[in-house]
Scaffold this active site. Structure first.
Site, PDB file in Angstrom:
ATOM      1  NE  ARG A 107      -4.105  -1.505   0.215  1.00  0.00           N
ATOM      2  CZ  ARG A 107      -4.512  -2.709  -0.558  1.00  0.00           C
ATOM      3  NH1 ARG A 107      -3.427  -2.860  -1.347  1.00  0.00           N
ATOM      4  NH2 ARG A 107      -5.496  -3.433  -0.568  1.00  0.00           N
ATOM      5  CD  GLU A 142      -2.690   2.977  -5.683  1.00  0.00           C
ATOM      6  OE1 GLU A 142      -3.616   2.057  -5.770  1.00  0.00           O
ATOM      7  OE2 GLU A 142      -1.626   2.374  -5.254  1.00  0.00           O
ATOM      8  CG  HIS A 144      -2.501  -1.170  -6.673  1.00  0.00           C
ATOM      9  ND1 HIS A 144      -3.210  -0.542  -5.841  1.00  0.00           N
ATOM     10  CD2 HIS A 144      -2.437  -2.532  -6.359  1.00  0.00           C
ATOM     11  CE1 HIS A 144      -3.330  -1.231  -4.785  1.00  0.00           C
ATOM     12  NE2 HIS A 144      -3.115  -2.594  -5.239  1.00  0.00           N
TER      13      HIS A 144
END
Length: 324
Positions: free
Chosen positions: A240, A269, A288
């Site tokens: 994360r 994000e 990601h």
């Protein structure tokens, strides 16, 4: 419980991710018996419209914000597509008595593969060399001179759950010395050695993050930890973005206090195109994608779809999947 949509399928099931028509079709194929409703965009308005009237919500990396969950007027179960639930408004879910489930360990092999790939890409400067090769430059000395071997390095894993353990197993093939830090202490049945965070940051050539994002782990890696790292060390984050103080990391990379970073995740994000980390030549940046392979898509969707079917039929979900 049996919630049937007009189509006769279970649902609707609101899927809070923006997927191409091709991927939507794949997901439908793996979620037999469910009436899936996909959000057309990542806007709060479209998310809110998607969850209205839906007894089931599946959240992914874009999360389930409080303002969206508060507008979910029929929700009975929220399921995370994956493991990390930091993007879900758990306080709102608990206040409303809505259970939240996840898929622990299902995507661990896929994320572990990406972690090793990101280590190699960062140490060997693969994306930068690929770009210069495509531009007509053969064997740019300045890029190749910065390349390092993963083989034989000391690697520290911060967090040692299912993903961290899979990474450790893969690193054994690179003759790496593997240290790990786990809040609950050492565990059996691993060749890796438990270590303090201080030891990991001061001694390891590569530090790889695999901890969940919580209030206690936010900015776990800040200026102090980066200052502890060796000048030739690398930071890898496939967990994360909030685990890292990005301003401090940017400074450490700009000043070459550490050698480089491989990042699959960011504090915001989608990442802001103006994020200074994206402008650095000693950073490998990914959007990601740790769990995003065709193979893992089938495993993940099959898992959360099975949990929703079981819940809808009044059967219990494995307690390991329920977020406390």
């Amino acid at each position: 419980m049996a919630t049937k949509s007009p189509s006769g399928l279970i649902g609707p099931v609101a899927v809070l991710d923006v997927l191409t028509a091709e991927v939507q079709a794949q997901v439908r194929g793996y979620a037999a018996g469910l009436d899936l409703r996909f959000s057309p965009s990542a806007s709060a308005q479209d998310f809110a419209a998607t969850v209205r009237g839906a007894p089931y919500i599946v959240a992914r990396s874009l999360g389930l914000p409080a303002e969206v969950l508060q507008q979910a007027d029929a929700v009975q179960l929220v399921h995370q597509w994956g493991t990390g639930t930091d993007g879900i408004a758990l306080d709102v879910a608990r206040a409303r008595g809505i259970p939240v489930a996840r898929s622990p360990g299902v995507n661990a092999p896929t994320v572990a593969d990406l972690t090793i790939g990101l280590m190699l890409a960062t140490l060997r400067r693969i994306p930068q060399i690929d770009a210069t090769t495509r531009a007509g430059n053969w064997g740019p000395a300045a890029l190749i001179s910065g390349a390092r071997d993963l083989n034989g390095m000391t690697v520290g894993l911060v967090g040692f759950g299912a993903i961290g353990q899979e990474v450790a197993r893969r690193l054994s093939g690179f003759n790496c010395t593997v240290l790990y830090h786990r809040r609950s202490g050492p565990m059996a049945d691993t060749a890796a050695r438990h270590a303090t965070l201080d030891e990991i940051f001061t001694t390891c050539d590569v530090v790889s993050l695999h901890a969940p994002l919580t209030d206690s782990t936010r900015h776990l890696v800040g200026a102090a930890q980066l200052a502890q790292m060796k000048p030739g060390a690398f930071l890898i984050n496939t967990s994360r973005g909030g685990l890292v103080d990005e301003a401090a990391l940017t400074t450490a990379l700009q000043t070459r206090a550490i050698a480089g970073a491989g990042l699959d995740v960011f504090a915001q994000e989608p990442v802001n195109p103006d994020n200074p980390l994206l402008a650095l030549d000693n950073v490998v940046a990914l959007p990601h994608i740790g769990g995003r392979t065709d193979d893992n898509l089938e495993r993940m969707v099959s898992h959360w779809a099975a949990n929703i079917r079981a819940f809808d039929a009044g059967q219990g979900i494995d307690p390991a999947c329920i977020v406390p």
